[in-house]
Design a protein around this motif. Structure first.
Motif, PDB file in Angstrom:
ATOM      1  N   HIS A   7       0.838  -1.216   0.000  1.00 40.98           N
ATOM      2  CA  HIS A   7       0.000   0.000   0.000  1.00 40.98           C
ATOM      3  C   HIS A   7       0.866   1.256   0.000  1.00 40.98           C
ATOM      4  O   HIS A   7       0.579   2.214  -0.730  1.00 40.98           O
ATOM      5  CB  HIS A   7      -0.925   0.001   1.222  1.00 40.98           C
ATOM      6  CG  HIS A   7      -2.051  -0.989   1.141  1.00 40.98           C
ATOM      7  ND1 HIS A   7      -2.833  -1.129   0.026  1.00 40.98           N
ATOM      8  CD2 HIS A   7      -2.530  -1.885   2.059  1.00 40.98           C
ATOM      9  CE1 HIS A   7      -3.755  -2.062   0.236  1.00 40.98           C
ATOM     10  NE2 HIS A   7      -3.582  -2.535   1.480  1.00 40.98           N
TER      11      HIS A   7
ATOM     12  N   GLU B 173      -0.573   4.746  -0.982  1.00 43.58           N
ATOM     13  CA  GLU B 173      -1.805   4.626  -0.204  1.00 43.58           C
ATOM     14  C   GLU B 173      -1.483   4.233   1.235  1.00 43.58           C
ATOM     15  O   GLU B 173      -2.084   3.333   1.819  1.00 43.58           O
ATOM     16  CB  GLU B 173      -2.745   3.605  -0.848  1.00 43.58           C
ATOM     17  CG  GLU B 173      -3.186   4.005  -2.249  1.00 43.58           C
ATOM     18  CD  GLU B 173      -4.167   3.015  -2.858  1.00 43.58           C
ATOM     19  OE1 GLU B 173      -4.273   1.867  -2.353  1.00 43.58           O
ATOM     20  OE2 GLU B 173      -4.831   3.381  -3.832  1.00 43.58           O
TER      21      GLU B 173
ATOM     22  N   ARG C 221      -3.959   3.558   4.245  1.00 45.34           N
ATOM     23  CA  ARG C 221      -4.739   2.327   4.441  1.00 45.34           C
ATOM     24  C   ARG C 221      -4.219   1.595   5.677  1.00 45.34           C
ATOM     25  O   ARG C 221      -3.132   1.017   5.658  1.00 45.34           O
ATOM     26  CB  ARG C 221      -4.649   1.435   3.203  1.00 45.34           C
ATOM     27  CG  ARG C 221      -5.369   2.008   1.991  1.00 45.34           C
ATOM     28  CD  ARG C 221      -5.450   0.999   0.855  1.00 45.34           C
ATOM     29  NE  ARG C 221      -6.237   1.515  -0.249  1.00 45.34           N
ATOM     30  CZ  ARG C 221      -7.565   1.399  -0.363  1.00 45.34           C
ATOM     31  NH1 ARG C 221      -8.245   0.755   0.577  1.00 45.34           N
ATOM     32  NH2 ARG C 221      -8.216   1.910  -1.395  1.00 45.34           N
TER      33      ARG C 221
ATOM     34  N   GLY D  85      -8.591  -3.277  -0.695  1.00 41.04           N
ATOM     35  CA  GLY D  85      -7.860  -3.996   0.331  1.00 41.04           C
ATOM     36  C   GLY D  85      -7.233  -5.278  -0.186  1.00 41.04           C
ATOM     37  O   GLY D  85      -7.431  -5.679  -1.336  1.00 41.04           O
TER      38      GLY D  85
END
Length: 982
Positions: free
Chosen positions: A610, A615, A618, A699
């Motif tokens: 991630h 990201e 997350r 996810g």
């Protein structure tokens, strides 16, 4: 750094590797000698009988109903043809002989040693020790608990601290646990942890890996110049002796750390503490280290038992397990795991550690090494090593090498210049001698128990570049003063190992009898089946265990040059390919050395992925309420926030709740952790839908591989949509549980996650964006990987699939036999379970006041270990028979459970006393039956021989029911406590 890329980049290369490793001799193996017949306990007639009970005409029909068709494999696994036991051992021997055994002077926390043969044969190679389960049922684990109490006592006395646990995974992990414990205890609000640059590099690597997701800053520096006023810290880590061999007096540094409220951890070599002032006397708050050199083979890095000791005041914050003294129902001293409310099974996301196990078998070996040698023997070994090191250093001085005049224990650091160092190490390797290259221009030489004066002479000749030496040994020994010896203020004066157990087993006869007495107190797979749900106590075949103690595998240092470890590299390649094929994943990391470490590694890989994609926000991890307690603990350690997902009335993930929470947290969703088959022992039909949902919201899906025993050959995590899965090799792939450790928890990952697999600071594993080290050694507990290699090599694709089918058949047969007395809590759509089932004991509590504990203890009278208790549902038992048990053994266990049900019904109907009965008083010891008056309303025979088979063989619990609360109120965790309660 050594570059050893372990990546399996794509399916094509995996298939090619599998084809290359297929042994041609196995193609003609006689079908009558298939190992699968030895591994699987059921025979043809047994299978037919069990299918009739279940109402099926064929095993395939049962499997078709139990396992959702949408996830089934369409073809057989692409694995090498099965080999016989003899062929597999020959194949592995050919691989192992590619390793080269060199004289190792590498040190870095790993030392060759001598395993006393009486310990090797009677512990390390003894199924009575290595097939036992974690000592949760303490009454039938008194032998290994006593050995662990000896271990704790040994560590307490060597370190000079007040309390020790029953072992951790390795020195790096123990140091990382000390860091997080220090952070939780320190009150000065700092986020910074100081690590001395004199620590072993792999320890620093593991600590840095652990600190980063928690937002902790690691400062690596020189303890001589570090300024606490300029950089406040919550804790410090020191190496004692230092990685380069120097022995420092840390007293002033420790006082300065305490002045700002920081806690001090010392990573100390326990053998050196027989000569050196112990950490506790120097002022340390925590001591960690490895007991590997106490008789445990190098094994290319493991398994070894780390130790963790601290002050009494911190006992409730200490990670891992503690063995404590209590008493049984008759008032006799008895041992059990103390302070279990600290465990992550209960604390879940509030846990401060995800450690679920210990290294029991290795701690037992180390403790018995201490028992056998005693204080005087250990000191003599340490003194001899120290004398060799000092003598060698003196000779180097006479050869005009630069050696700093510092006290040392076993390691000498010598300056030889940058070019000279490279050439010297290369020439030494050519002569079969491994030296450590310490940049820039320094070489370290570490001595151990196996070295002699001849090794010193050989090294002098190597450094002198000539045959003759300008001095003699006698001349060096006569020199005064000797600058490398230990000064008085760093020399130990306090006593240690004074307890009787360390002073009464000097002869092999005495130790042999002691080991056998302890072994006889434990129930292992040598006694009966151990039907623990989620723990898979299957056969650990002798042929699988043989290679563990081969010198070609056991005497290899984890940082030996790669040209000397080609056998291990071949083994790793093959095992990675096989596990990749079995799971459907593109890459495998063998580094995590426990299931909990596999969880942690898998989540760290997801986190790194991630962050690489930009990201980093997350951080939400969705975890079903039924999940194993290490799941939420691992997520928190990775800096994630846990959001619980509900389960429906059938034990499956509540899809509506999952959708709601995935959508709510879609911007921050990092992962879902799921166990498959479910924690409730059922193949959930919606697994692919669940995976797709998580992927839709950005996810990743982490699959806990605890229940892989129901998947192998039938379905694969990678095909279902999982992105990561850890494998408990000590469950599905036959590494024995060792009484509570060792384990191995490698991870498999999908192709997009391969670059993020764990790396290592000493050995470059080739992962371009890899996370840091998870364990101290690059391939974790490498020497026990041969067990899983042997298992897969001997079973082959067909055998592995047959085993899975047999496990599912056995679980459903037992569920069917028991359902009339004990409701089966969860079943799939077809009314079947997977490889385990949950039986509900709560009705017995309502009807007869019989607790799950009463049933567990009464099973001991029948000669059985209880199934997994009160997890995942309070008041239940989770039963997993495994494929290795015969129909006769399955029936024997079912008969015992049905007989116990009748004993409970007799209480309900008022036929026996509700308080004084066989269930409430279980287990019954031989002493309680024979000695003194018998005042119970039931007979001695009913207590001792409730089933006819017990009269031909009876396992006797060594103690009665243990009073856990008494032990926690009066916490004693050393041998002194046993004497106090005698």
């Amino acid at each position: 750094m050594l570059n050893l890329d372990r990546t399996l980049p794509n399916a094509q290369s995996t298939a090619l590797l599998l084809a290359e490793t297929t042994p041609s001799s196995a193609e003609t193996a006689h079908q009558g000698d298939r190992f699968v017949k030895r591994h699987i306990g059921l025979r043809g007639a047994d299978v037919e009988t069990m299918l009739r009970v279940l109402g099926y005409s064929s095993l395939d029909q049962l499997i078709d109903d139990a396992v959702p068709r949408g996830i089934r494999l369409n073809s057989r696994l692409n694995l090498p043809a099965a080999q016989t036991e003899y062929e597999a051992l020959q194949s592995l021997k050919a691989i192992a002989t590619q390793n080269q055994i060199a004289r190792s002077f590498l040190g870095m926390g790993y030392s060759d040693c001598i395993t006393p043969p009486v310990i090797q044969r009677n512990i390390l190679e003894n199924p009575g020790w290595y097939t036992a389960y974690t000592p949760y049922q303490a009454e039938i684990a008194q032998g290994r608990l006593e050995a662990l109490l000896n271990y704790q006592t040994m560590i307490i006395e060597l370190t000079g601290l007040e309390i020790a646990n029953a072992s951790l995974l390795d020195e790096g992990t123990a140091a990382a646990e000390a860091m997080t414990m220090s952070y939780g205890l320190c009150k000065n609000k700092s986020q910074t942890f100081f690590v001395s640059n004199a620590c072993h590099p792999q320890t620093i690597d593991v600590v840095v890996t652990r600190a980063e997701p928690l937002g902790l800053e690691i400062v690596v520096g020189d303890h001589h110049t570090f300024d606490f006023t300029e950089t406040p810290v919550f804790g410090v880590l020191l190496q004692y002796p230092a990685s380069d061999g120097a022995v420092y007096d840390y007293r002033t540094f420790i006082e300065n750390a305490h002045d700002i409220g920081a806690l001090v951890t010392m990573a100390a070599d326990p053998l050196s503490l027989t000569l050196l002032t112990p950490p506790g006397e120097l002022g340390a708050d925590i001591a960690v280290g490895s007991t590997q050199r106490f008789g445990v083979p190098l094994g290319f890095g493991g398994p070894h038992a780390a130790y963790f000791a601290t002050k009494e005041a911190y006992k409730r914050q200490m990670p891992g397990r503690i063995v404590g003294v209590s008493k049984d129902a008759q008032g006799k001293p008895a041992l059990r795991l103390a302070l279990q409310t600290r465990e992550q099974h209960i604390r879940r996301d509030k846990a401060t550690s995800n450690i679920c196990t210990a290294q029991v078998l290795l701690a037992v070996i180390a403790s018995m090494y201490g028992v056998y040698h005693g204080a005087s023997g250990l000191k003599a070994i340490a003194q001899n090593i120290h004398d060799l090191a000092v003598l060698f250093a003196q000779g180097l001085k006479h050869l005009n090498y630069t050696v700093e005049n510092l006290p040392v224990f076993d390691t000498i650091c010598v300056g030889v210049g940058a070019q000279g160092a490279q050439a010297l190490v290369k020439e030494a390797a050519h002569q079969g001698i491994n030296l450590r290259l310490l940049e820039p221009g320094y070489v370290c030489i570490a001595f151990d128990e196996t070295h002699t004066l001849q090794d010193v002479l050989d090294l002098w000749h190597l450094f002198a570049h000539r045959e003759s030496l300008p001095f003699t040994v006698e001349e060096l020994k006569a020199e005064q003063p000797q600058p490398f010896t230990l000064p008085p203020h760093l020399t130990r004066t306090s006593p240690y190992l004074t307890d009787g157990v360390f002073n009464t087993h000097r002869s092999e006869t005495e130790l042999l009898r002691y080991l056998h007495q302890l072994e006889s107190k434990d129930l292992s797979l040598t006694t009966s089946m151990i039907p623990l749900g989620s723990c898979t106590m299957k056969l650990n075949a002798t042929a699988e265990m043989f290679p563990v103690t081969w010198p070609e595998l056991g005497k290899i240092h984890p940082f030996a040059p790669p040209e000397q470890t080609q056998g291990y590299q071949t083994l790793f390649k093959q095992l990675e390919a096989w596990l990749g094929e079995i799971t459907g994943f593109a890459g495998i990391s063998l580094q995590p050395n426990a299931g909990s470490q596999g969880e942690y590694a898998g989540l760290q890989v997801i986190r790194a992925y991630h962050h690489h994609r930009g990201e980093g926000e997350r951080n939400i991890c969705l975890i079903p309420e039924s999940a194993h307690g290490t799941n939420p603990a691992s997520a928190v350690m990775c800096g994630m926030k846990v959001v619980a997902v509900k389960c429906d009335e059938n034990g499956n993930i509540d899809l509506a709740d999952l959708k709601q929470k995935a959508e709510k947290h879609q911007e921050a969703l990092a992962a879902l952790m799921i166990t498959y088959p479910s924690t409730h022992g059922v193949f959930e039909e919606t697994i692919q839908e669940v995976c797709a949902l998580i992927h839709h919201y950005g996810g990743q899906v982490y699959m806990d591989g605890a229940n892989m025993n129901a998947q192998v050959g039938l379905c694969r995590p990678g095909d279902m949509g999982a992105d990561v899965c850890h494998l408990n090799l000590h469950k599905t792939f036959c590494i024995p549980h060792g009484g509570g450790g060792p384990g191995m928890g490698p991870i498999g990952v999908a192709a997009h996650l391969v670059p993020f697999l764990p790396n290592h600071c000493v050995v470059d594993l080739g992962h371009s964006q890899g996370i840091g080290a998870i364990s101290a050694a690059p391939w974790g507990s490498a020497s026990i990987l041969v067990i899983s290699w042997m298992y897969i090599a001997m079973m082959g694709a067909q055998g592995l699939t047959e085993a899975t089918k047999a496990a599912i058949l056995s679980a459903n047969y037992m569920a069917k036999r028991l359902e009339g007395a004990y409701p089966i809590l969860y079943q799939g759509q077809s009314g079947l379970v997977a490889h385990e089932c949950i039986i509900d004991l709560r009705p017995l509590k309502k009807r007869a006041g019989v607790e799950v504990d009463d049933v567990a203890k009464r099973l001991m009278d029948y000669g059985f270990h209880a199934p997994t208790m009160s997890w995942p549902v309070i008041g239940t038992m989770m039963v997993e028979p495994t494929e290795s048990e015969s129909l006769a053994e399955l029936d024997r266990f079912c008969d015992a459970m049905l007989a116990i049900y009748e004993e409970a019904i007799a209480i309900e109907e008022g036929k026996v006393d509700g308080a004084d009965n066989v269930l409430k008083n279980a287990p019954h010891t031989a002493e309680s039956l024979i000695c003194g008056e018998w005042n119970h309303p039931y007979t001695r025979e009913a207590a001792a021989y409730p089933a006819p088979w017990l009269k031909s063989f009876k396992y006797w619990p060594p103690v009665g029911r243990i009073d856990n609360a008494f032990g926690d109120r009066n916490l004693v965790c050393s041998c002194v406590g046993m004497e106090a309660y005698q």
